[in-house]
Design an enzyme around this catalytic site. Structure first.
Site, PDB file in Angstrom:
ATOM      1  N   SER A  55       0.802  -1.227   0.000  1.00 45.91           N
ATOM      2  CA  SER A  55       0.000   0.000   0.000  1.00 45.91           C
ATOM      3  C   SER A  55       0.838   1.281   0.000  1.00 45.91           C
ATOM      4  O   SER A  55       0.503   2.216  -0.734  1.00 45.91           O
ATOM      5  CB  SER A  55      -0.980  -0.017   1.178  1.00 45.91           C
ATOM      6  OG  SER A  55      -1.932  -1.035   0.966  1.00 45.91           O
ATOM      7  N   LYS A  59     -10.124  -5.770   9.941  1.00 48.34           N
ATOM      8  CA  LYS A  59     -11.238  -5.175   9.178  1.00 48.34           C
ATOM      9  C   LYS A  59     -12.558  -5.178   9.954  1.00 48.34           C
ATOM     10  O   LYS A  59     -13.393  -4.295   9.752  1.00 48.34           O
ATOM     11  CB  LYS A  59     -11.409  -5.880   7.830  1.00 48.34           C
ATOM     12  CG  LYS A  59     -10.268  -5.577   6.867  1.00 48.34           C
ATOM     13  CD  LYS A  59     -10.489  -6.175   5.494  1.00 48.34           C
ATOM     14  CE  LYS A  59      -9.255  -5.979   4.629  1.00 48.34           C
ATOM     15  NZ  LYS A  59      -9.458  -6.449   3.245  1.00 48.34           N
ATOM     16  N   GLY A  97     -14.840 -20.181  -1.891  1.00 52.36           N
ATOM     17  CA  GLY A  97     -14.564 -19.621  -0.567  1.00 52.36           C
ATOM     18  C   GLY A  97     -15.752 -18.830  -0.044  1.00 52.36           C
ATOM     19  O   GLY A  97     -16.609 -18.381  -0.815  1.00 52.36           O
ATOM     20  N   LEU A 148     -19.642 -25.992   4.222  1.00 49.22           N
ATOM     21  CA  LEU A 148     -20.851 -25.645   3.451  1.00 49.22           C
ATOM     22  C   LEU A 148     -21.709 -24.601   4.160  1.00 49.22           C
ATOM     23  O   LEU A 148     -22.256 -23.701   3.521  1.00 49.22           O
ATOM     24  CB  LEU A 148     -21.659 -26.922   3.178  1.00 49.22           C
ATOM     25  CG  LEU A 148     -22.921 -26.736   2.333  1.00 49.22           C
ATOM     26  CD1 LEU A 148     -22.584 -26.215   0.943  1.00 49.22           C
ATOM     27  CD2 LEU A 148     -23.700 -28.050   2.233  1.00 49.22           C
TER      28      LEU A 148
HETATM   29  P1  ATR Z   1     -10.365 -14.242   4.294  1.00 50.17           P
HETATM   30  O1  ATR Z   1     -10.669 -13.010   5.085  1.00 50.17           O
HETATM   31  O2  ATR Z   1      -9.057 -14.208   3.568  1.00 50.17           O
HETATM   32  O3  ATR Z   1     -11.484 -14.636   3.388  1.00 50.17           O
HETATM   33  P2  ATR Z   1     -11.151 -16.349   6.079  1.00 50.17           P
HETATM   34  O4  ATR Z   1     -12.360 -15.585   6.511  1.00 50.17           O
HETATM   35  O5  ATR Z   1     -10.342 -17.101   7.082  1.00 50.17           O
HETATM   36  O6  ATR Z   1     -10.113 -15.376   5.385  1.00 50.17           O
HETATM   37  O7  ATR Z   1     -11.583 -17.329   4.903  1.00 50.17           O
HETATM   38  C1  ATR Z   1     -10.695 -18.179   4.243  1.00 50.17           C
HETATM   39  C2  ATR Z   1     -11.457 -18.953   3.164  1.00 50.17           C
HETATM   40  O8  ATR Z   1     -10.562 -19.844   2.494  1.00 50.17           O
HETATM   41  C3  ATR Z   1     -12.586 -19.805   3.704  1.00 50.17           C
HETATM   42  O9  ATR Z   1     -13.589 -19.898   2.714  1.00 50.17           O
HETATM   43  C4  ATR Z   1     -11.888 -21.145   3.916  1.00 50.17           C
HETATM   44  O10 ATR Z   1     -12.753 -22.250   3.942  1.00 50.17           O
HETATM   45  P3  ATR Z   1     -13.536 -22.652   5.315  1.00 50.17           P
HETATM   46  O11 ATR Z   1     -14.667 -21.680   5.457  1.00 50.17           O
HETATM   47  O12 ATR Z   1     -14.003 -24.040   5.095  1.00 50.17           O
HETATM   48  O13 ATR Z   1     -12.509 -22.528   6.412  1.00 50.17           O
HETATM   49  C5  ATR Z   1     -11.037 -21.190   2.674  1.00 50.17           C
HETATM   50  N1  ATR Z   1      -9.880 -22.089   2.775  1.00 50.17           N
HETATM   51  C6  ATR Z   1      -8.752 -21.890   3.496  1.00 50.17           C
HETATM   52  N2  ATR Z   1      -7.884 -22.902   3.303  1.00 50.17           N
HETATM   53  C7  ATR Z   1      -8.478 -23.777   2.448  1.00 50.17           C
HETATM   54  C8  ATR Z   1      -8.087 -25.010   1.846  1.00 50.17           C
HETATM   55  N3  ATR Z   1      -6.894 -25.571   2.091  1.00 50.17           N
HETATM   56  N4  ATR Z   1      -8.967 -25.593   0.984  1.00 50.17           N
HETATM   57  C9  ATR Z   1     -10.157 -25.035   0.701  1.00 50.17           C
HETATM   58  N5  ATR Z   1     -10.586 -23.881   1.256  1.00 50.17           N
HETATM   59  C10 ATR Z   1      -9.755 -23.251   2.100  1.00 50.17           C
END
Ligand code: ATR
Length: 267
Positions: free
Chosen positions: A16, A65, A126, A153
């Protein structure tokens, strides 16, 4: 000089300051923009101190955030929709919380890349904070359908409840192909790929990763191997969200394309 900063933890690798300094040069704005490492339990105090010392605006990154959302005196509509704030500004009404992440993504996809969203079948991978921030701006572009696939899910189902156009799925059971696929999981940070059927990609599919790096991400490589029409990483989203924050603060819109190139050259 007007003072701005980005707050995060970690913050060392934040782009940034480079981006905003380049915007300020491009638009001839007299301002200073720094990065500040904030203790995990110290966000609100640090933000109060910053504005009390005359600071004009902050960008907020991981993991603050949600706290920034709570900290703001007033919220823009898009911050309320995202339930998260990445931009704080000193205004006549107090400290205003805004969220420019969704704008950054949509502007990159529709303007810089020139990929259409209207009437297209969209898959989002995600259901975390990053995806929540882009869902409303994406729906504003009137896609024909949005499917959110997530490892957990129930998180996808919760997000999907905002509109009948949106549905939730597990990765393995995704059905048919999509026109646009947006990866909003943090899986690629660990070099992982969600277990999707290859049939989600066809020869016209455009694939966007919200992550970026020096080299194509795992998701981008997977899409290219399956013959996707186009792939892109999220550097344009990063610069785009910064440009929208800058506009909010300075009333001037910087040109993003040369800055994307400049940042890419230094990755
Ligand atoms: P961000 O603010 O970056 O979105 P977060 O709220 O922790 O961070 O969300 C991370 C996302 O990546 C989630 O959708 C997570 O899936 P879960 O809700 O099941 O935790 C997904 N994610 C992280 N690692 C993953 C992996 N190895 N395979 C699939 N999905 C993953």
């Amino acid at each position: 000089m007007d003072q701005y900063a980005v707050f995060g933890n970690p913050i060392e690798h934040s782009k940034s300051p480079m981006i905003h300094t380049a915007f300020a040069e491009q638009t001839q704005q007299a301002m200073e923009y720094k990065k500040q490492l904030v203790a995990i339990d110290g966000f609100k105090q640090a933000a109060r101190d910053f504005f009390a010392a005359g600071g004009r605006g902050l960008n907020i990154t991981v993991p603050f955030k949600l706290e920034a959302f709570e900290f703001a005196d007033v919220l823009t509509e898009r911050a309320q929709q995202a339930q998260a704030v990445n931009t704080l500004s000193l205004t006549d009404q107090g400290i205003e919380g805004d969220n420019t992440d969704g704008y950054g993504l949509i502007n990159d996809i529709t303007s810089t890349l020139n990929w259409p969203v209207h009437n297209r079948r969209v898959l989002i991978l995600g259901a975390g904070g990053a995806v929540r921030g882009i869902l409303h701006p994406l729906l504003n572009e009137r896609p024909s359908e949005v499917v959110i696939a997530n490892r957990t899910l129930s998180r996808a189902e919760e997000l999907a409840s905002i509109s009948p156009l949106v549905s939730a799925s597990e990765f393995e059971t995704l059905d048919g192909s999509f026109d646009l696929i947006i990866n909003g999981t943090s899986a690629s940070l660990a070099g992982d790929l969600p277990p999707m059927p290859n049939s989600v990609v066809n020869a016209n599919t455009q694939c966007y990763d919200m992550m970026y790096g020096q080299n194509p991400t795992v998701f981008m490589r997977w899409a290219m191997e399956l013959g996707a029409a186009q792939v892109a990483d999220g550097l344009g989203m990063l610069v785009g969200q910064a440009a929208e924050s800058f506009y909010r603060w300075r009333g001037v819109r910087p040109e993003v394309a040369p800055i994307i190139q400049q940042v890419r050259a230094k990755l």
